[in-house]
Scaffold this active site. Sequence first.
Site, PDB file in Angstrom:
ATOM      1  N   ALA A 623       0.854  -1.176   0.000  1.00 34.79           N
ATOM      2  CA  ALA A 623       0.000   0.000   0.000  1.00 34.79           C
ATOM      3  C   ALA A 623       0.891   1.227   0.000  1.00 34.79           C
ATOM      4  CB  ALA A 623      -0.876  -0.012   1.234  1.00 34.79           C
ATOM      5  N   VAL A 629       0.201  -0.222  -4.588  1.00 35.95           N
ATOM      6  CA  VAL A 629       1.369  -0.332  -5.471  1.00 35.95           C
ATOM      7  C   VAL A 629       1.324  -1.753  -6.026  1.00 35.95           C
ATOM      8  CG1 VAL A 629       3.862  -0.175  -5.643  1.00 35.95           C
ATOM      9  CG2 VAL A 629       2.652   1.220  -3.979  1.00 35.95           C
ATOM     10  N   ASP A 740      13.934  12.389   3.581  1.00 33.71           N
ATOM     11  CA  ASP A 740      13.376  11.172   4.199  1.00 33.71           C
ATOM     12  C   ASP A 740      14.208   9.961   3.809  1.00 33.71           C
ATOM     13  OD1 ASP A 740      11.753   9.551   5.644  1.00 33.71           O
ATOM     14  OD2 ASP A 740      10.083   9.557   4.220  1.00 33.71           O
TER      15      ASP A 740
HETATM   16  P1  AMP Z   1       5.722   3.471  -1.545  1.00 38.76           P
HETATM   17  O1  AMP Z   1       4.505   4.131  -2.006  1.00 38.76           O
HETATM   18  O2  AMP Z   1       6.908   3.941  -2.301  1.00 38.76           O
HETATM   19  O3  AMP Z   1       5.848   3.582  -0.066  1.00 38.76           O
HETATM   20  O4  AMP Z   1       5.562   1.899  -1.896  1.00 38.76           O
HETATM   21  C1  AMP Z   1       4.914   0.969  -1.064  1.00 38.76           C
HETATM   22  C2  AMP Z   1       5.587  -0.401  -1.151  1.00 38.76           C
HETATM   23  O5  AMP Z   1       5.488  -0.883  -2.478  1.00 38.76           O
HETATM   24  C3  AMP Z   1       7.081  -0.374  -0.849  1.00 38.76           C
HETATM   25  O6  AMP Z   1       7.354  -0.518   0.511  1.00 38.76           O
HETATM   26  C4  AMP Z   1       7.599  -1.557  -1.641  1.00 38.76           C
HETATM   27  O7  AMP Z   1       7.431  -2.743  -0.893  1.00 38.76           O
HETATM   28  C5  AMP Z   1       6.671  -1.585  -2.834  1.00 38.76           C
HETATM   29  N1  AMP Z   1       7.312  -0.902  -3.981  1.00 38.76           N
HETATM   30  C6  AMP Z   1       7.248   0.417  -4.317  1.00 38.76           C
HETATM   31  N2  AMP Z   1       7.955   0.668  -5.423  1.00 38.76           N
HETATM   32  C7  AMP Z   1       8.466  -0.513  -5.821  1.00 38.76           C
HETATM   33  C8  AMP Z   1       9.315  -0.909  -6.916  1.00 38.76           C
HETATM   34  N3  AMP Z   1       9.751  -0.016  -7.801  1.00 38.76           N
HETATM   35  N4  AMP Z   1       9.637  -2.207  -7.026  1.00 38.76           N
HETATM   36  C9  AMP Z   1       9.200  -3.095  -6.100  1.00 38.76           C
HETATM   37  N5  AMP Z   1       8.437  -2.796  -5.045  1.00 38.76           N
HETATM   38  C10 AMP Z   1       8.064  -1.515  -4.905  1.00 38.76           C
END
Ligand code: AMP
Length: 987
Positions: A623, A629, A740
């Site tokens: 999420a 995501v 961050d």
């Molecule tokens: P974020 O919105 O960036 O906090 O994304 C939430 C979660 O999605 C992250 O903690 C990752 O586990 C997964 N995630 C985000 N971007 C990627 C990516 N480019 N490749 C793989 N997993 C991702």
Amino acid sequence: MAVASPATWAAVALCLMSTAYAVEETVMDTRTATAELGWISFPANGWEEVSGYDENLNTIRTYQVCNVFEPSQNNWLLTTYVDRRAAQRVYVEIRFTVRDCASIPSVLGSCKETFNPVSESDHSLSEGPRRRVDTIAADESFSQVDFGGRLMKVNTEVRSFGPLSRGRGFHLAFQDLGACMSLLAVRVFYKKCPSVVQNFAFFPETLTGAESTSLVIARGSCIASAEELDVPIKLYCNGDGEWMVPIGSCSCKAGYEPDKANVCQACPQGTFKSFQGAGLCQQCPPNSLSTAEAATLCGCRNGYYRGDVDKPEDTCTSVPSAPRNLVSVVNETSVVLEWSPPRDTGHRGDLVYNVLCRRCHSSERRACQSCEDSVAFSPGRRGLRGDHVEISKLRAHTAYTFDVQAINGVSNKSPYPAQQLSINITTNQAAPSLVPIMHQVSSTSRSFSLSWPPPEQPNGIILDYEIRFYDKLSAGVNSSVVQSGGPGAVLEGLRPGTGYLVQVRARTVAGYGAFSKEMLFHTLTDDEYKSELGQQLSLIAGSLVCGVVIVSLVAIAIICTRRRQLKESVYGDKLQQYTTGGGSPGVKIYIDPFTYEDPNEAVHEFAKEIDPNCVKIEEVLGAGEFGEVYKGRLKLVGKKEFPVAIKTLKAGYSERQRRDFLSEASIMGQFDQPNIIRLEGVVTKSRPTMIITEFMENGALDSFLRRNDGTFPVIQLVGMLRGIASGMRYLAEMSYVHRDLAARNILVNSNLVCKVSDFGLSRYLEEDASDPTYTSSLGGKIPVRWTAPEAIAYRKFTSASDVWSYGIVTWEVMSYGERPYWDMSNQDVINAIEQDFRLPAPMDCPLVLHQLMLDCWQKDRNARPKFPDLVSMLDKMIRNPGSLKTVASHELFLPPSRPSPHALLDRGAPDLSSVSSVEDWLSALKMTQYRDSFVGSGINSLSLITQLTTEDLQRLGVSLAGHQKKILTSVQSMRDHIDDQSPTESL
Ligand code: AMP
């Protein structure tokens, strides 16, 4: 079974097609009877059973009657019950002899030569329905009875009747009205169409219909290894028990061929049949084989393939060898490559070439980057049919490697990379490329100030810029030229309310580049300018209600400031300052997307719009702040499909949320570095809105480390830290402050490459108490454990505060994802740091790495290492792994080796870190008695407080010297902090 009407029968009779012979099924035959037949005769002196001989002198049971001398005969003979066995129409074959009446004297008038066979439905001769089948006359009669058979003239008649539907069967009766005759044999039978295989379909045995004209439909089923060609598969069984009018058919399936006997035979080894139908098996084409029977396709031998459009009967082919004789001709920042075709084309006629471009940094051996997106290929870079290509828009003085690959229709089938020939070139000196755009930063009636980004290809160090401009109405007759040392200029001495067409060009040692396209900018009219000033004045005047002196004092002070600012701030909402930030000229500087009036403009300037049809969503990864995501796949035109991460914006968002969501893409899209998560593009023109980035198989670094606790050699962890430091060095060069940096915001791919991610701005903008990692403070949320003390205290976020966070990330990595400061409260962490305590070395952590962390946690931010220093320190450790052998002692809260020389705030001063309003500030100073006086005088923001003087305080009623001192000490302390802040970093 359905029965066709006689009309249908008539229609199809024309195309009558007889197949197998009809089958007659006998249900009664007197010739096979061995005992008495036991038929009922009535009256008793009528028919009588007699044994006799047939024409072949076989013993037979017959019935005779010959009451020709008595008138009014009505003699009945009733057979035993005949089981019709579901037949609807039966046939009766009667063999009989009749004596001709003329040969019998004195019987003329009563003697008959006919009899009537009748079908009966029950046992009784007197009851129930009875139907006369026919009146039968003898074709031949005889004059002289001779039971020896020699003179017998035997008649055979066949009659049929139906429909039979009631009961299991019937009796037959024979009525004699005064003949002299013998019934020699009676046979009852019905007809059926035999089971048959026709058109590779099997049809079961089928009874004929109730009428002689009936057609009974039989459904066929395909024989083994055959499949339906047309459906329904049918034959019609006619009244004579013959098949006719075939409809539909089956045929042998792929891998099987038909033989003459309506059987499908498997193709023998070495042959194949790829289709269903009448064709025969064929020999395997060259370079292929089939090792089992019934092959539908011959597999290609090793090293040979069948292309996507090749047919099964086509020869298997191979990939081409490399092109030959690759030569280059470099012209400034362009190069023409030419080559000869490969020696081996793989026996195909669809040979094309792909050209790959790599830029290799001489400083970092083997570190090559693809440059295909930044240069231009003519006529193209993929699928070239010719033997040459021109590549332009290369950087000047830069080493490139080009690979020319030979590709044919089976290259994508081979597990090996395409054969290629490479060439290294170095481009020459060249003038800078065009300045892409100019922005108006501010305007007065006599001047305007412009700013622009450096050319995309500076091709060297930019020495200066030349700006050419002219009054639009003068049509370029009187153009003026000014020089500027940087990417901005103030054009002065202009006429009020006038449009000027402006161009700019950059200069390097290679000379001037071309002028940019003309852009039109306007000066303000005198009235507009005055009204702008007036508005600012009245705003300030209205907000101050204290005495005239204070009004004029403060107003004049503010007017002076505002006048200075106005020069900068009219039209300033679209402000884009392309400052070089102290870096070398030409270095790309990050542009805050929030300086754009329209967020869509920013996102489209920095992110590629992707057609949602190219995006395939596969599974949820987690999420995000704005929605799920996902993992998915992206198929861009001319590129192979590859995995991506897809961030979505959940339904029901506000316009502001959408803008904040997309701001991450606008930021990410400005970066291009192997340790920064790469933006593939955005979907903004359809729902859901998406941000698409490269996919990182191992997800977030913190959870990845926790999952793999203690499993990596230290050198590998150092390698990962080096990657993060390199990504941060790039961001710092771009003047981007992350704010961050934490292991949760680092993503890890399958090669354990770490990439910095999470460039969202929203958390600084919205207050959300639900996430304890981020603590609300003055104007935003702060991840306290990762944040430098000066950023917590007065939001001094810089690359140096990112270095502090990097030290915490190093600690997270070395402790395999431990939570920094464990379960201490945020306030305890702040206090501990303030008292110069620092996190101890994680277990088994090399001393040099803990020392690096402590360096990052220097209280004085200027004493902290810079990211380039961190990269070199880590490189040194990697080159000299012996330095990692000494393990740091594992004690709680070591004071730093070089304690920060400054306290964050004066020890005696109140803590202002949580102050967010004038009211808060007064209560922190324990001076709330002055609240009404401050608010009533319009001193309603902390920035106005920083301008207060002793005179202002006296006018505000703060007359006690002790109170004035306390307030002014605090004001001075706030001024010091604000002076430290740079405007680009404030939120
Ligand atoms: P974020 O919105 O960036 O906090 O994304 C939430 C979660 O999605 C992250 O903690 C990752 O586990 C997964 N995630 C985000 N971007 C990627 C990516 N480019 N490749 C793989 N997993 C991702």
